[in-house]
Design a protein around this motif. Structure first.
Motif, short mmCIF file in Angstrom:
data_model
loop_
_atom_site.label_atom_id
_atom_site.label_comp_id
_atom_site.label_asym_id
_atom_site.label_seq_id
_atom_site.Cartn_x
_atom_site.Cartn_y
_atom_site.Cartn_z
N LYS A 55 7.72 0.24 5.52
CA LYS A 55 6.39 0.36 5.80
C LYS A 55 5.60 -0.82 5.14
O LYS A 55 4.36 -0.79 5.20
N SER A 56 6.55 -1.58 4.35
CA SER A 56 5.56 -2.72 3.44
C SER A 56 5.00 -3.61 4.50
O SER A 56 4.05 -4.31 4.18
N LYS A 57 5.24 -3.77 5.65
CA LYS A 57 4.68 -4.80 6.75
C LYS A 57 3.63 -4.19 7.49
O LYS A 57 3.08 -5.01 8.43
N GLU A 58 3.31 -3.00 7.33
CA GLU A 58 2.11 -2.40 7.88
C GLU A 58 0.86 -2.89 7.60
O GLU A 58 0.67 -3.26 6.58
N ARG A 59 0.01 -3.16 8.70
CA ARG A 59 -1.33 -3.68 8.15
C ARG A 59 -2.23 -2.73 7.83
O ARG A 59 -3.26 -3.20 7.03
N VAL A 60 -2.01 -1.54 7.97
CA VAL A 60 -3.07 -0.43 7.46
C VAL A 60 -2.15 0.56 7.16
O VAL A 60 -0.86 0.91 7.29
N ASP A 61 -2.30 1.23 5.97
CA ASP A 61 -1.48 2.55 5.54
C ASP A 61 -1.61 3.61 6.34
O ASP A 61 -2.72 4.49 6.05
N SER A 62 -1.01 3.89 7.29
CA SER A 62 -0.98 4.87 8.28
C SER A 62 -0.84 6.46 7.34
O SER A 62 -1.47 7.33 7.89
N GLU A 63 -0.12 6.40 6.38
CA GLU A 63 0.02 7.70 5.97
C GLU A 63 -1.29 8.06 4.98
O GLU A 63 -1.65 9.21 5.05
N ALA A 64 -1.72 7.25 4.44
CA ALA A 64 -3.07 7.34 3.77
C ALA A 64 -4.21 7.78 4.68
O ALA A 64 -5.02 8.77 4.35
N ILE A 65 -4.10 7.26 5.77
CA ILE A 65 -5.20 7.49 6.82
C ILE A 65 -5.04 8.86 7.39
O ILE A 65 -5.72 10.13 7.39
N ALA A 66 -3.59 9.19 7.61
CA ALA A 66 -3.39 10.64 8.06
C ALA A 66 -3.85 11.65 7.18
O ALA A 66 -4.09 12.84 7.29
N GLN A 67 -3.20 11.37 5.86
CA GLN A 67 -3.61 12.23 4.71
C GLN A 67 -5.21 12.45 4.59
O GLN A 67 -5.54 13.86 4.26
N ALA A 68 -5.89 11.66 4.81
CA ALA A 68 -7.48 11.66 4.37
C ALA A 68 -7.90 12.59 5.70
O ALA A 68 -8.78 13.32 5.65
#
Length: 97
Positions: A41-54
């Motif tokens: 996941k280091s190459k993701e442009r956005v942090d999808s886990e943080a968005i989902a948690q928010a």
């Protein structure tokens, strides 16, 4: 010289994009223990886990606020709710006839 698509299709050199499924020959989509691939996941442009948690946190806080407001209604607010419910029932009854 082979094209990149031919290398992946024939199982040539082992690269990051290869979908060989690991050493045991399991599929990329297999759900077994050893055949599982870990996604980098280091190459993701956005942090999808943080968005989902928010999003989950916001939904939880909204539910908590709704429960709090419902539990702490004044008598006037409860009266208004009952009045609106009766009016809706009367309108439904009038429309049904």
């Amino acid at each position: 010289m082979k094209r990149a698509s031919e290398k992946g299709a024939t199982g040539g050199d082992s690269e990051e994009g290869s979908d060989n499924g690991g050493e045991d020959g399991g599929s990329l989509f297999s759900f077994g223990g050893k055949g599982r691939n870990v996604v980098d996941k280091s190459k993701e442009r956005v942090d999808s886990e943080a968005i989902a948690q928010a999003a989950l946190d916001k939904a939880m806080y909204t539910l908590e606020l709704k429960r709090f407001l419902e539990e702490n209604k004044t008598d006037e607010q409860r009266y208004e709710d009952v009045r609106k419910k009766i009016e809706r029932q009367m309108d439904d009854l009038d429309n049904a006839m």
